[in-house]
Design an enzyme around this catalytic site. Structure first.
Site, short mmCIF file in Angstrom:
data_model
loop_
_atom_site.label_atom_id
_atom_site.label_comp_id
_atom_site.label_asym_id
_atom_site.label_seq_id
_atom_site.Cartn_x
_atom_site.Cartn_y
_atom_site.Cartn_z
NE ARG A 1 -3.35 0.78 2.69
CZ ARG A 1 -4.51 1.24 2.20
NH1 ARG A 1 -5.29 0.44 1.51
NH2 ARG A 1 -4.89 2.49 2.39
CG HIS B 1 11.38 -1.40 -5.02
ND1 HIS B 1 10.03 -1.61 -5.20
CD2 HIS B 1 11.91 -1.32 -6.25
CE1 HIS B 1 9.76 -1.63 -6.49
NE2 HIS B 1 10.89 -1.47 -7.15
C1 GRF Z 1 10.02 -8.37 -1.43
O1 GRF Z 1 10.52 -8.71 -2.70
C2 GRF Z 1 10.15 -6.89 -1.19
O2 GRF Z 1 11.28 -6.32 -1.79
C3 GRF Z 1 8.91 -6.35 -1.85
O3 GRF Z 1 7.92 -7.30 -1.57
C4 GRF Z 1 8.51 -8.57 -1.34
C5 GRF Z 1 8.09 -9.01 0.02
O4 GRF Z 1 8.46 -10.32 0.30
N1 GRF Z 1 8.62 -5.02 -1.38
P1 GRF Z 1 8.27 -10.93 1.75
O5 GRF Z 1 6.79 -10.78 2.10
O6 GRF Z 1 9.13 -10.15 2.70
O7 GRF Z 1 8.66 -12.35 1.64
#
Ligand code: GRF
Length: 208
Positions: free
Chosen positions: A92, A110
Site C-alpha cells: 500500500r 524494493h
Molecule cells: C520483497 O521482494 C520486497 O522487496 C517487496 O515485496 C517482497 C516481500 O516479500 N517489497 P516478503 O513478504 O518479505 O517475503
C-alpha cells in the site's frame, strides 16, 4: 537500548523473518514491537504469531479512505511505542498521516536498483527491459512511490536463463542480508539527509 520496530506486511513475510533472525543472532539491537498486516490471510501474519510476536491486522475496507486507515496504522504503531517503521512487502502507498507521525522513520525494501523499476513487478520489469544488473534497495519512505532517499543497495546479476522466479529468488537472498543491516545503520544514528542523499557522518557545521 533496544529499538522498537513496527513491521508492516501484506504477504509471505520472508523479510520480516530475516529481521527476526538478525535480532535472534544478536546482529540487530532491536525488538519487533508489533507486526501489522493489511490482509488477514497474509502468511507472514501466521509466521509472526507462531514466533510469538504481537500482531495486528487492520483491513483497509474497515476505514473510510487512506487518511483514516493511515491514522489507524499510526495509532497502532504509537501504541506499540515503535521507533522505526519497516515496510516489508506492504502493498500500500503510505499517505501523509502516517508519514507525519514518523518523519524519516519509515523504511521500505524494493526489489530493484531504484530509481529503476519502481512499483509492482520490479523483477519482471528488469527482466523485460533487458538490464544485466538489478538488485535491491532500502530507502526512506516519502510521498512518492518507491521514491525516498536511498539508505542501502545491493546489486544482483541478471543471467541469460533467468525467469522472473529465478531472478526474484536471487534478489531475495540479497534483500534478506540488506534490510537488517540497513535498519541497523539507521538505528545507529549519525546520519543526515542532504537533498535526496542519505549521508552517514556528522552534518556540516551550522546544520542540524
Ligand atoms: C520483497 O521482494 C520486497 O522487496 C517487496 O515485496 C517482497 C516481500 O516479500 N517489497 P516478503 O513478504 O518479505 O517475503
Amino acid at each position: 537500548m533496544r529499538h522498537r520496530l513496527g513491521v508492516l506486511i501484506s504477504g509471505r513475510g520472508s523479510n520480516l523473518q530475516s529481521i527476526v533472525g538478525s535480532i535472534a543472532r544478536g546482529e540487530l539491537a532491536a525488538t519487533v514491537a508489533v507486526v501489522i498486516s493489511n490482509r488477514p490471510e497474509a502468511a507472514g501474519l501466521l509466521r509472526a504469531r507462531e514466533a510469538g510476536l504481537p500482531t495486528v491486522c487492520l483491513r483497509p475496507k474497515d476505514y473510510e479512505g487512506r487518511d483514516a486507515y493511515d491514522g489507524a496504522l499510526a495509532e497502532a504503531l504509537t501504541e506499540a511505542q515503535v521507533d522505526l517503521v519497516c515496510l516489508a512487502g506492504f502493498m500500500r502507498l503510505v499517505g501523509p498521516r502516517l508519514l507525519d507521525a514518523f518523519p524519516d522513520r519509515i523504511l521500505n525494501i524494493h526489489p530493484s536498483l531504484l530509481p529503476a523499476f519502481p512499483g509492482l513487478d520490479a523483477q519482471r520489469q528488469a527482466l523485460e527491459h533487458g538490464v544485466r544488473v538489478t538488485g535491491a534497495t532500502v530507502h526512506l519512505v516519502n510521498g512518492e512511490l518507491d521514491g525516498g532517499p536511498i539508505v542501502a543497495q545491493a546489486a544482483v546479476p541478471v543471467l541469460p536463463a533467468d525467469t522472473v522466479e529465478s531472478l526474484s529468488a536471487r534478489i531475495l537472498i540479497e534483500e534478506h542480508r540488506l534490510y537488517p543491516s540497513a535498519i541497523a545503520a539507521l538505528l545507529g544514528g549519525g546520519w543526515h539527509i542532504e537533498g535526496r542523499r542519505f549521508i552517514t557522518g556528522a552534518a556540516p557545521a551550522g546544520r542540524t
